[in-house]
Design a protein around this motif. Structure first.
Motif, PDB file in Angstrom:
ATOM      1  N   CYS A 155      39.907  37.743  44.453  1.00 10.73           N
ATOM      2  CA  CYS A 155      40.303  38.653  43.461  1.00 10.73           C
ATOM      3  C   CYS A 155      40.803  40.113  44.227  1.00 10.73           C
ATOM      4  O   CYS A 155      40.095  40.762  44.868  1.00 10.73           O
ATOM      5  CB  CYS A 155      39.208  39.045  42.496  1.00 10.73           C
ATOM      6  SG  CYS A 155      39.690  40.025  41.201  1.00 10.73           S
ATOM      7  N   SER A 160      40.966  34.548  40.200  1.00  9.64           N
ATOM      8  CA  SER A 160      39.417  34.638  39.834  1.00  9.64           C
ATOM      9  C   SER A 160      39.051  35.678  39.199  1.00  9.64           C
ATOM     10  O   SER A 160      37.771  35.723  39.019  1.00  9.64           O
ATOM     11  CB  SER A 160      38.818  34.147  40.972  1.00  9.64           C
ATOM     12  OG  SER A 160      38.663  35.086  41.967  1.00  9.64           O
ATOM     13  N   CYS A 197      37.273  38.762  37.250  1.00 13.21           N
ATOM     14  CA  CYS A 197      36.484  38.649  36.432  1.00 13.21           C
ATOM     15  C   CYS A 197      36.386  40.050  35.731  1.00 13.21           C
ATOM     16  O   CYS A 197      36.020  41.018  36.490  1.00 13.21           O
ATOM     17  CB  CYS A 197      35.093  38.253  36.573  1.00 13.21           C
ATOM     18  SG  CYS A 197      33.802  38.483  35.238  1.00 13.21           S
TER      19      CYS A 197
END
Length: 176
Positions: A7, A25, A27
């Motif tokens: 990320c 990815s 979050c």
């Protein structure tokens, strides 16, 4: 130049500063770590994490080590043992980004009935409130309640059998 995937957004909970290739990815909710293991007969162990709406957020067995990106919610963990003798020392643990355990459990018991266990945990600002009477002095005290719902009865509950019998069915009256 070598690609280091991960990320690349500094605003994400799982930002990896050394990544130079974004793998999608990132979050933006609650990054949790999930581990399961520590015991024997790991092939019998399985579990699933469900959101409050019943959607599967994560699942696995033992040994397991991974992460999940969870929205603020109360989650239910269903744990299974395929043989029925419990998890034999295996434990499922869920920790938040700071490493604090927010949920932990195992299937406990003996063969042949130790096939299932469950627990709940809150991610972020999620709330796993259990409503009921939280006053230990009340006659309807609920040790599992986390939030008082105003139902506490501090008087005695009395049942009175009236002697009224209709076709072999006695009727009981209750008041408090």
């Amino acid at each position: 130049s070598d690609s280091i995937v991960g990320c690349t957004d500094p605003a994400a909970a799982n930002y990896t500063p050394f990544s130079n290739y974004d793998d999608g990815s990132c979050c933006y909710d609650n990054m949790v770590s999930i581990s399961c293991g520590g015991g024997s007969w790991q092939g019998e162990v399985s579990w699933v994490i469900l959101s409050s709406t019943g959607d599967t957020a994560a699942f696995g067995g033992a040994p397991y080590s991974g992460t999940a990106c969870l929205v603020d919610d109360c989650y239910t963990v269903d744990m299974y043992d395929s043989f029925g003798d419990g998890w034999n020392g295996n434990v499922l643990d869920i920790t938040d980004a700071s490493g604090v355990s927010i949920g932990s459990g195992a299937v406990i018991g003996a063969y042949p009935t130790a096939t299932y266990g469950t627990f709940t945990f809150a991610a972020g600002t999620g709330d796993c409130a259990v409503f009921g009477c939280t006053d230990p002095a009340a006659s309807n005290y609920d040790a599992t309640a986390t939030d008082d719902d105003g139902s506490c009865c501090l008087d005695n509950i009395v049942s009175i059998l009236t002697g009224i019998d209709y076709l072999g069915t006695p009727y009981e009256w209750e008041f408090n």
